[in-house]
Design a protein around this motif. Sequence first.
Motif, short mmCIF file in Angstrom:
data_model
loop_
_atom_site.label_atom_id
_atom_site.label_comp_id
_atom_site.label_asym_id
_atom_site.label_seq_id
_atom_site.Cartn_x
_atom_site.Cartn_y
_atom_site.Cartn_z
N PRO A 30 44.68 42.58 57.78
CA PRO A 30 43.77 42.61 56.61
C PRO A 30 44.33 43.31 55.39
O PRO A 30 43.66 43.34 54.34
CB PRO A 30 42.56 43.37 57.16
N PHE A 31 45.55 43.88 55.49
CA PHE A 31 46.11 44.60 54.34
C PHE A 31 46.66 43.60 53.32
O PHE A 31 47.02 42.45 53.65
CB PHE A 31 47.21 45.55 54.81
N LEU A 32 46.77 44.07 52.07
CA LEU A 32 47.27 43.20 51.00
C LEU A 32 48.75 42.88 51.20
O LEU A 32 49.19 41.75 50.98
CB LEU A 32 47.06 43.89 49.63
N PHE A 33 49.53 43.89 51.65
CA PHE A 33 50.95 43.70 51.91
C PHE A 33 51.29 44.22 53.32
O PHE A 33 50.53 44.99 53.91
CB PHE A 33 51.80 44.46 50.87
N ASN A 34 52.45 43.79 53.82
CA ASN A 34 52.93 44.31 55.11
C ASN A 34 53.28 45.80 55.01
O ASN A 34 53.24 46.52 55.99
CB ASN A 34 54.18 43.53 55.57
N ARG A 35 53.67 46.21 53.80
CA ARG A 35 54.02 47.61 53.57
C ARG A 35 52.74 48.40 53.28
O ARG A 35 51.97 48.05 52.38
CB ARG A 35 54.98 47.69 52.38
N VAL A 36 52.51 49.47 54.08
CA VAL A 36 51.26 50.23 53.96
C VAL A 36 51.57 51.72 53.83
O VAL A 36 52.24 52.30 54.69
CB VAL A 36 50.35 50.02 55.19
N GLU A 37 51.12 52.30 52.74
CA GLU A 37 51.20 53.76 52.59
C GLU A 37 49.91 54.35 53.14
O GLU A 37 48.81 54.06 52.64
CB GLU A 37 51.37 54.15 51.12
N ILE A 38 50.02 55.17 54.19
CA ILE A 38 48.83 55.68 54.88
C ILE A 38 48.29 56.90 54.13
O ILE A 38 48.95 57.92 53.99
CB ILE A 38 49.17 56.04 56.33
N LYS A 39 47.07 56.75 53.62
CA LYS A 39 46.44 57.80 52.83
C LYS A 39 45.18 58.36 53.49
O LYS A 39 44.65 59.38 53.05
CB LYS A 39 46.09 57.28 51.44
#
Length: 402
Positions: A30-39
């Motif tokens: 469901p994320f916009l990109f495969n790269r996810v910065e966890i906040k």
Amino acid sequence: MAKAEQIHLPLDKLQIGITVKLPLSWKNHPFLFNRVEIKEEAQIELIKSLGVPYVILLSGEEIIEQAEAERVEEEVVEEAKPQVDKKMLVRKSLRLSQQRFMKCVNESRSSFSKVASDPEGAYRNSAALVEDLLEHMSEVETPFLALVSAGESDASITQHGISVAVVALMIAKAMELPKSDMRDIALGCLYHDIGKLRVPDIIRRKKGPLTDHEANFMKQHPNFGYDMLNKTGLYPEMVLNIVLHHHEFIDGTGFPDGLKGNKIPIVTQIVSLANDYDRQLWTEELRSPQVALGYLFKNRAGKHAEALIAVLVKILGIYPPGTIVELSDETVGKVMMTTKEVKQPQVWACNADGSDAALRFLAQEGVFVERVLKLEELSEGAMRSLQADMGISFYFSGVPKE
């Protein structure tokens, strides 16, 4: 230039502050990109729900290393922490209870010796002793009773007074009475039998039944005690009431005034019950704690409030301290302290012949109490090892410093 090796990060290592790449097509998450910065934690939970075994760590390796170092440090500290020896703590607790009991008995004797010659000194000493009792009871949220002894074949007035105070305070605590009532109860218990000092020794220490004249003289001890304390002008009214009326019963058959029901203040009723119970432990046949309770049920029906007796039974437990028991491993023992594990109390135990006596922590051993024994069921060796014929007194279980 060689391509850096990918770091596959297990999902349980996910931390806020790192950046990861999901090993999935963009269509499968469901994320916009495969790269996810966890906040935030919500992102971690969402990644864990995707069914992947790992993610690829892109940045934030130092955060992972720091967390891992802290985890290892916690494990080392946990391993270094010494294991608590429960048996040793129980042994220390019993020793502390015995020491405190003896100190209280000695201080009570000191107070008694000053009532006539130094009444203010006697009051100060006994008031300080009351505070010690309350402090010892309040060391833990739920105090237990421990078996103690002054090493006497007969219960002295002071020894009896301390034991009655401990039982009465336990009842008062269970009923959530205010501290002021507890102070009156404790002080009243300490002095409740002081009037017996005016009774001749030949009557007070007589073995066997008293004559009518002797019994009538003995029944005057509440009045003697009241007069001794009242003339000092130092003791609260409720304490004097306890001293005067600790032999009153709610059905009006007590003495010296034959009071009934609510004419007896609740604090005095509590002391009357605790005193009645403790006296049964020091009869000529040295009744066991269970037999003493049975005596109250059989011979004191309607004389003490049922609600108070119910509280007393709860405090003493199924196997009160001093009870002689047979254990599931066919050894015998004497209960030393009440516990939450009602069928696995701390006991001083030995073989049936009295050999190998030791303090045992039944909850650690998986051993249970099978049944209560009568003294005549014990061998001579077991009687000696368990000191089964010694009188029974109570004190609060101590809290030893580790």
